[in-house]
Design a protein around this motif. Structure first.
Motif, mmCIF file in Angstrom:
data_model
loop_
_atom_site.group_PDB
_atom_site.id
_atom_site.type_symbol
_atom_site.label_atom_id
_atom_site.label_comp_id
_atom_site.label_asym_id
_atom_site.label_seq_id
_atom_site.Cartn_x
_atom_site.Cartn_y
_atom_site.Cartn_z
ATOM 1 N N PRO A 1 0.765 -1.268 -0.144
ATOM 2 C CA PRO A 1 -0.095 -0.153 -0.077
ATOM 3 C C PRO A 1 0.790 1.237 -0.053
ATOM 4 N N SER A 2 1.918 1.130 0.784
ATOM 5 C CA SER A 2 2.906 2.292 0.590
ATOM 6 C C SER A 2 3.325 2.543 -0.800
ATOM 7 N N ALA A 3 3.799 1.566 -1.320
ATOM 8 C CA ALA A 3 4.326 1.840 -2.952
ATOM 9 C C ALA A 3 3.231 2.276 -3.589
ATOM 10 N N VAL A 4 2.131 1.804 -3.275
ATOM 11 C CA VAL A 4 1.047 2.485 -4.372
ATOM 12 C C VAL A 4 0.796 3.769 -4.144
ATOM 13 N N ARG A 5 0.911 4.220 -2.808
ATOM 14 C CA ARG A 5 0.613 5.560 -2.418
ATOM 15 C C ARG A 5 1.955 6.481 -3.124
ATOM 16 N N GLU A 6 3.188 6.082 -2.933
ATOM 17 C CA GLU A 6 4.056 6.698 -3.596
ATOM 18 C C GLU A 6 3.779 6.833 -5.241
ATOM 19 N N ASP A 7 3.400 5.768 -5.709
ATOM 20 C CA ASP A 7 3.120 5.710 -7.320
ATOM 21 C C ASP A 7 2.033 6.842 -7.538
ATOM 22 N N PHE A 8 1.224 6.803 -6.785
ATOM 23 C CA PHE A 8 0.059 7.937 -6.991
ATOM 24 C C PHE A 8 0.622 9.241 -6.825
ATOM 25 N N ALA A 9 1.411 9.273 -5.557
ATOM 26 C CA ALA A 9 2.085 10.920 -5.340
ATOM 27 C C ALA A 9 2.941 11.191 -6.631
ATOM 28 N N ARG A 10 3.629 10.254 -7.322
ATOM 29 C CA ARG A 10 4.206 10.652 -8.691
ATOM 30 C C ARG A 10 3.374 11.160 -9.890
ATOM 31 N N ILE A 11 2.246 10.425 -9.973
ATOM 32 C CA ILE A 11 1.192 10.505 -10.869
ATOM 33 C C ILE A 11 0.589 11.848 -10.552
ATOM 34 N N MET A 12 0.357 12.228 -9.103
ATOM 35 C CA MET A 12 -0.309 13.642 -9.306
ATOM 36 C C MET A 12 0.745 14.623 -9.460
ATOM 37 N N LYS A 13 1.982 14.398 -9.117
ATOM 38 C CA LYS A 13 2.938 15.683 -9.330
ATOM 39 C C LYS A 13 3.023 15.884 -11.028
ATOM 40 N N LYS A 14 2.969 14.739 -11.582
ATOM 41 C CA LYS A 14 3.072 14.620 -13.102
ATOM 42 C C LYS A 14 2.037 15.418 -13.547
ATOM 43 N N PHE A 15 0.725 14.990 -13.092
ATOM 44 C CA PHE A 15 -0.564 15.536 -13.336
ATOM 45 C C PHE A 15 -0.542 17.074 -13.123
ATOM 46 N N ARG A 16 -0.164 17.357 -12.041
ATOM 47 C CA ARG A 16 -0.099 18.911 -11.735
ATOM 48 C C ARG A 16 0.743 19.697 -12.469
ATOM 49 N N ARG A 17 1.888 19.165 -12.998
ATOM 50 C CA ARG A 17 2.897 19.700 -13.519
ATOM 51 C C ARG A 17 2.476 19.980 -15.200
ATOM 52 N N GLU A 18 1.899 19.016 -15.657
ATOM 53 C CA GLU A 18 1.273 19.054 -16.895
ATOM 54 C C GLU A 18 0.126 20.077 -17.007
ATOM 55 N N ARG A 19 -0.698 20.091 -16.135
ATOM 56 C CA ARG A 19 -1.588 21.015 -15.933
ATOM 57 C C ARG A 19 -1.468 22.376 -15.804
ATOM 58 N N GLN A 20 -0.350 22.565 -15.138
ATOM 59 C CA GLN A 20 0.314 23.898 -14.977
ATOM 60 C C GLN A 20 1.012 24.422 -16.352
ATOM 61 N N GLU A 21 1.503 23.427 -16.950
ATOM 62 C CA GLU A 21 2.099 23.736 -18.438
ATOM 63 C C GLU A 21 0.918 24.130 -19.293
ATOM 64 N N ALA A 22 -0.167 23.316 -19.228
ATOM 65 C CA ALA A 22 -1.270 23.448 -20.105
ATOM 66 C C ALA A 22 -1.689 24.960 -19.932
ATOM 67 N N ARG A 23 -1.959 25.359 -18.823
ATOM 68 C CA ARG A 23 -2.522 26.691 -18.352
ATOM 69 C C ARG A 23 -1.410 27.740 -19.045
ATOM 70 N N GLU A 24 -0.466 27.467 -18.826
ATOM 71 C CA GLU A 24 0.779 28.458 -19.300
ATOM 72 C C GLU A 24 0.559 28.458 -20.822
ATOM 73 N N ASP A 25 0.515 27.400 -21.273
ATOM 74 C CA ASP A 25 0.103 27.472 -22.799
ATOM 75 C C ASP A 25 -1.055 28.252 -23.016
ATOM 76 N N ARG A 26 -2.246 27.875 -22.475
ATOM 77 C CA ARG A 26 -3.178 28.455 -22.946
ATOM 78 C C ARG A 26 -3.078 30.074 -22.550
ATOM 79 N N ASP A 27 -2.836 30.419 -21.541
ATOM 80 C CA ASP A 27 -2.297 31.970 -21.456
ATOM 81 C C ASP A 27 -1.690 32.595 -22.150
ATOM 82 N N ALA A 28 -0.492 31.687 -22.708
ATOM 83 C CA ALA A 28 0.330 32.353 -23.709
ATOM 84 C C ALA A 28 -0.452 32.662 -25.142
#
Length: 320
Positions: free
Chosen positions: A70-97
């Motif tokens: 379960p701890s490994a699963v949570r770590e994987d989800f944490a990495r997915i969430m970080k990647k998701f938020r980074r990509e979302r931020q990049e998408a927002r910056e592209d949209r604003d640009a």
């Protein structure tokens, strides 16, 4: 008879031992299945909690996983969430640009298009005197050329920003590219009786793309001619350092305040001295992009009322 009894008791004990062993094995299997089921549901619950948090864009639940799978699963989800938020931020910056670019394009294109439309309407009049008609046709051609230059600069800027264009550097002297840039601005300089002087250039090879470098200096020289007073001089010179060669363009314009040194190289920025001057705030930004793609850089030094000096640094390649 005694031996047979002993032998018979041994068989009974053996059977009993086997039964106990089978019972223990069955019990161990049952306990193992129960433990596996408990871990499975614990893991399943952890995945559900993390999935809900991810979909709801909320922090992952704390304390629900401490060790093991379960701890490994949570770590994987944490990495997915970080990647998701980074990509979302990049998408927002592209949209604003894109939104900013669309807004700036609308603003920049509005004036020349309005002028072209006005001149076209005026030229429709059959009562225009020949001299007035010729004047309007010249103005229409000027606005069309202006619109063409603006669109060319915008498309080149977008290609550079998204990495669609790349230089083809060569280890050659920079003088020929500078001369072509000077020739491109001579007509506008002559209209203001501005003299473009070139001091002797060292015959040192610089690593650059001649076409890109020509456009860099054309943009800088156009800027210098635009702001320099009539009858003044624009001087070009070159200085070599250990790893870079610097080509300098010095004008006698109104100068640039120090707080605007970095701003003037930003997209669509127009300085405090640009009031009443035609321009889009693209030339110096485009020059900076081009020089940076050639692994160089550009600086400015100025003093209000005493002119400005733009220095373009390109890698100096010495012969071995």
């Amino acid at each position: 008879v005694h031996m047979e009894g002993v032998s018979g008791m041994t068989r009974e004990q053996t059977l009993l031992a086997l039964c106990l062993l089978l019972l223990a094995a069955a019990l161990a299997t049952l306990l193992g299945m129960l433990r596996f089921r408990r871990q499975y549901f614990r893991l399943y619950r952890e995945v559900q909690l993390c999935q809900r948090a991810l979909l709801a864009d909320q922090p992952l639940p704390e304390g629900s996983c401490q060790e093991g799978a379960p701890s490994a699963v949570r770590e994987d989800f944490a990495r997915i969430m970080k990647k998701f938020r980074r990509e979302r931020q990049e998408a927002r910056e592209d949209r604003d640009a894109v939104r900013e670019l669309t807004s700036n394009l609308s603003h920049q294109l509005k004036t020349p298009l309005a002028n072209i439309r006005l001149y076209q309407e005026l030229l429709k009049s059959p009562e225009l005197p020949p001299g007035r008609r010729q004047c309007l046709e010249n103005r229409l051609e000027e606005q069309t050329d202006r619109l063409d230059r603006l669109l060319t600069a915008l498309f080149k800027m977008m290609d550079l920003e998204r990495g669609a264009a790349a230089p083809s550097p060569a280890n050659i002297p920079v003088l020929s590219a500078v001369r072509r840039a000077v020739e491109s601005v001579l007509p506008r300089a002559d209209q203001k009786h501005i003299r473009i002087r070139m001091e002797p250039f060292p015959d040192a090879p610089l690593l650059h793309d001649p076409a890109w470098t020509e456009e860099v200096f054309a943009n800088i020289l156009e800027n210098a001619v635009k702001y320099a007073p009539e009858g003044s001089d624009v001087t070009l010179s070159m200085e070599c350092f250990e790893t870079y060669g610097a080509v300098r363009v010095q004008d006698k314009g109104p100068g640039i305040p120090k707080e605007e040194y970095t701003k003037i190289f930003q997209k669509f920025y127009r300085g405090s001295s640009s009031s009443g001057k035609e321009g889009w705030g693209i030339g110096l930004y485009l020059a900076r992009l081009l020089v940076e793609r050639e692994h160089g850089y550009i600086t400015v030094s100025s003093e209000p009322g005493k002119g400005s000096t733009f220095s373009v640094f390109l890698p100096l390649m010495t012969e071995v």
